[in-house]
Design a protein around this motif. Structure first.
Motif, PDB file in Angstrom:
ATOM      1  N   LEU A  60      57.225  67.796  48.700  1.00 16.71           N
ATOM      2  CA  LEU A  60      58.483  67.931  47.977  1.00 16.71           C
ATOM      3  C   LEU A  60      59.475  68.746  48.800  1.00 16.71           C
ATOM      4  N   GLU A  85      63.376  70.259  48.361  1.00 16.62           N
ATOM      5  CA  GLU A  85      64.579  70.444  47.544  1.00 16.62           C
ATOM      6  C   GLU A  85      65.818  70.598  48.420  1.00 16.62           C
ATOM      7  N   CYS A 121      65.412  66.667  44.721  1.00 11.87           N
ATOM      8  CA  CYS A 121      64.045  66.899  45.186  1.00 11.87           C
ATOM      9  C   CYS A 121      63.514  65.573  45.706  1.00 11.87           C
ATOM     10  N   TRP A 125      61.098  71.166  37.179  1.00 11.05           N
ATOM     11  CA  TRP A 125      61.929  72.151  37.868  1.00 11.05           C
ATOM     12  C   TRP A 125      61.627  73.525  37.276  1.00 11.05           C
ATOM     13  N   THR A 178      63.199  60.395  44.245  1.00  9.87           N
ATOM     14  CA  THR A 178      64.004  61.608  44.149  1.00  9.87           C
ATOM     15  C   THR A 178      64.206  62.002  42.693  1.00  9.87           C
ATOM     16  N   TYR A 188      62.779  75.633  42.183  1.00 10.67           N
ATOM     17  CA  TYR A 188      61.652  74.918  42.774  1.00 10.67           C
ATOM     18  C   TYR A 188      61.412  73.603  42.053  1.00 10.67           C
ATOM     19  N   CYS A 189      61.105  72.602  42.836  1.00  7.38           N
ATOM     20  CA  CYS A 189      60.652  71.325  42.322  1.00  7.38           C
ATOM     21  C   CYS A 189      59.127  71.335  42.364  1.00  7.38           C
ATOM     22  N   GLY A 205      57.723  72.451  46.083  1.00 12.73           N
ATOM     23  CA  GLY A 205      58.612  72.484  47.216  1.00 12.73           C
ATOM     24  C   GLY A 205      58.826  73.917  47.681  1.00 12.73           C
ATOM     25  N   THR A 212      65.113  76.138  46.671  1.00 17.04           N
ATOM     26  CA  THR A 212      66.498  76.147  47.137  1.00 17.04           C
ATOM     27  C   THR A 212      67.247  77.209  46.337  1.00 17.04           C
TER      28      THR A 212
END
Length: 124
Positions: free
Chosen positions: A4, A6, A22, A35, A77, A94-95, A115, A118
């Motif tokens: 993953l 992001e 993501c 998320w 995505t 976070y994803c 992931g 971000t």
């Protein structure tokens, strides 16, 4: 395995909007995607989750109406549209993915893949 990545974080003024993406790769068939976010000094908390076919989504109660989760399986995505952002929304987002064919959950420990996160910063 699921990977993953992001993107889409950044600095935004209060009241503004951001859309996080993501990108998923690997064994994504049938996966629920979630998320989460984590602010400094706080626990990682649930934001939203969406089922594999997108027919079911759920949100943290405090975010309903401002955030929208969606997915495009053709592009592998998942998106998080965030509107009317507030300073308290600032966090690393976070994803996460559950294992294949598992139902969605609000529990971060139910998610197997993550992931790198971000950063979202909201100025007042």
């Amino acid at each position: 395995q699921v990977q993953l990545v992001e993107s889409g974080g950044g600095l935004v003024q209060a009241g503004g909007s951001l859309r996080l993406s993501c990108a998923a790769s690997g064994r994504t068939l049938g996966t629920c995607m979630g998320w989460f976010r984590q602010a400094p000094g706080k626990e990682r908390e649930f934001v939203a989750a969406i089922s594999w076919n997108g027919d079911s989504s759920n949100y943290a109660s405090s975010l309903t109406g401002r955030f929208t989760v969606s997915r495009d399986n053709a592009k592998n995505t998942v998106y998080l549209q965030m509107n009317s952002l507030k300073p308290e929304d600032a966090a690393v987002y976070y994803c996460a993915a559950r294992s294949q064919f598992s139902v969605c959950s609000r529990d971060r420990y139910a998610y197997m893949y993550w992931g790198q996160g971000t950063q979202v910063t909201v100025s007042s």
